[in-house]
Scaffold this active site. Sequence first.
Site, PDB file in Angstrom:
ATOM      1  N   ASP A  96     -25.309 -28.779 -64.975  1.00 41.02           N
ATOM      2  CA  ASP A  96     -25.817 -27.498 -64.482  1.00 41.02           C
ATOM      3  C   ASP A  96     -27.201 -27.292 -65.088  1.00 41.02           C
ATOM      4  OD1 ASP A  96     -26.034 -25.106 -63.194  1.00 41.02           O
ATOM      5  OD2 ASP A  96     -24.300 -24.157 -64.133  1.00 41.02           O
ATOM      6  N   CYS A 308       5.641 -33.695 -65.343  1.00 45.26           N
ATOM      7  CA  CYS A 308       4.253 -34.105 -65.609  1.00 45.26           C
ATOM      8  C   CYS A 308       4.257 -35.479 -66.269  1.00 45.26           C
ATOM      9  CB  CYS A 308       3.581 -33.086 -66.524  1.00 45.26           C
ATOM     10  SG  CYS A 308       1.881 -33.529 -66.934  1.00 45.26           S
ATOM     11  N   CYS A 310       1.705 -36.806 -67.901  1.00 45.19           N
ATOM     12  CA  CYS A 310       0.641 -36.942 -68.903  1.00 45.19           C
ATOM     13  C   CYS A 310       1.215 -37.416 -70.234  1.00 45.19           C
ATOM     14  CB  CYS A 310      -0.126 -35.619 -69.071  1.00 45.19           C
ATOM     15  SG  CYS A 310       0.592 -34.471 -70.256  1.00 45.19           S
TER      16      CYS A 310
HETATM   17  N1  GUN Z   1     -21.745 -21.575 -62.759  1.00 46.88           N
HETATM   18  C1  GUN Z   1     -20.951 -20.637 -62.188  1.00 46.88           C
HETATM   19  N2  GUN Z   1     -21.665 -19.897 -61.300  1.00 46.88           N
HETATM   20  C2  GUN Z   1     -22.933 -20.374 -61.335  1.00 46.88           C
HETATM   21  C3  GUN Z   1     -24.136 -20.004 -60.639  1.00 46.88           C
HETATM   22  O1  GUN Z   1     -24.175 -19.092 -59.815  1.00 46.88           O
HETATM   23  N3  GUN Z   1     -25.260 -20.737 -60.939  1.00 46.88           N
HETATM   24  C4  GUN Z   1     -25.242 -21.751 -61.856  1.00 46.88           C
HETATM   25  N4  GUN Z   1     -26.378 -22.409 -62.100  1.00 46.88           N
HETATM   26  N5  GUN Z   1     -24.128 -22.113 -62.509  1.00 46.88           N
HETATM   27  C5  GUN Z   1     -23.002 -21.425 -62.257  1.00 46.88           C
HETATM   28 ZN    ZN Z   2       1.744 -32.834 -69.143  1.00 46.29          ZN
END
Ligand code: GUN
Ligand code: ZN
Length: 375
Positions: A96, A308, A310
Amino acid sequence: MSRHPLTFQVLAQCKTTKAKCSLMTLPHHVVETPVFMPVGTQGSLKGIIPEQLEQLNCQIMLGNTYHLGNRPGPDLLESCGGLHNFMGWPRNLLTDSGGFQMVSLLDLAEITEEGVKFKSPYDGSECLLTPERSIEIQNAIGADIIMQLDDVVSSTVSGPRVEEAMHRTTRWLDRCLKAHKRPESQNLFPIVQGGLDPKLRTESAKQLMERDVAGFAVGGLSGGEGKDQFWRMVHLSTDLLPNDKPRYLMGVGFATDLVVCCALGCDMFDCVFPTRTARFGCALVDSGQLNLKLKLFGQDFRPIDENCDCSTCQRYTRAYLHTIATIETVACNLITVHNVAYQLRLMRNIRESIMNGTFVEFIFNFMDTMYPKKD
Ligand code: GUN
Ligand code: ZN
């Protein structure tokens, strides 16, 4: 042929909902979608290590630009060939852009046309994260998918600020596209904004679709608005965005939201919830959550989930996890492994039902188990 290092092949489309099953091929691995992407910070997922993620067949995870930009820093990452090498993760990464984290975590951020200004929580100095700087850091990290810097307004805010942020997000996208130095190995995704206003969302999606990109994200949601508005905005966004490119719904990871938003045509999701809640001793199960710190689990010698597969559920009981949950960091690892396994299995079950043409039945069964009738 796409000029981007991403191909997206739709394998099956649900006849009733907008859900579909696809293969997204990225530089480091193929990804089956719909996909949930676990979130790491500082280049590692809290409470789990890369080989455990590989064993769980995780094909893509998130890294975080803001944290990584500070430590180890772009120069060190660049010199060792990027974050994949640095952290020993051979599969795909998504980063991000960093601004959202500043605004949502720090509350110290000030947004101007130039970028996001904030006080560094490391040393208190003034920092400015511009679209160019975010891309420079993300280029050094080297993730397979990188995100534009966007101007995010809390979904509970309304008025002119929402419109300003939407237009600024488009302007920042153009600055990000221009600053992007590695389009042959990294895909830059734009982010639809526009708050809870259908007109602004529509305009945002239309503006972004005029740019040459490999996929789209939907942002600014799941931040305190009601489910009704949240789902309406998702529905509207996926109606506009092309079906032959991946649609990434940011910050969404509650099981019910994943099921609903797959039905609304989203392909990718991320959320800190499953790993964060594990650190508080909460295990995810088909009926909701088990708070393993509660006394009643002290005598419960069953695994978290009998069905599960895992590694935690193969070896450890609820009673054991209850006993160590408050005192041992290893409990955090054991519960995190289970919660990531839960999320990835949920997505696999969704994909299989789409492929088999039984996704609608899947939704009914899922809802009946998660919200059983009281009588
Ligand atoms: N993570 C959750 N929502 C958003 C968003 O609107 N923009 C960005 N850059 N990261 C996020
Ligand atoms: Zn598990």
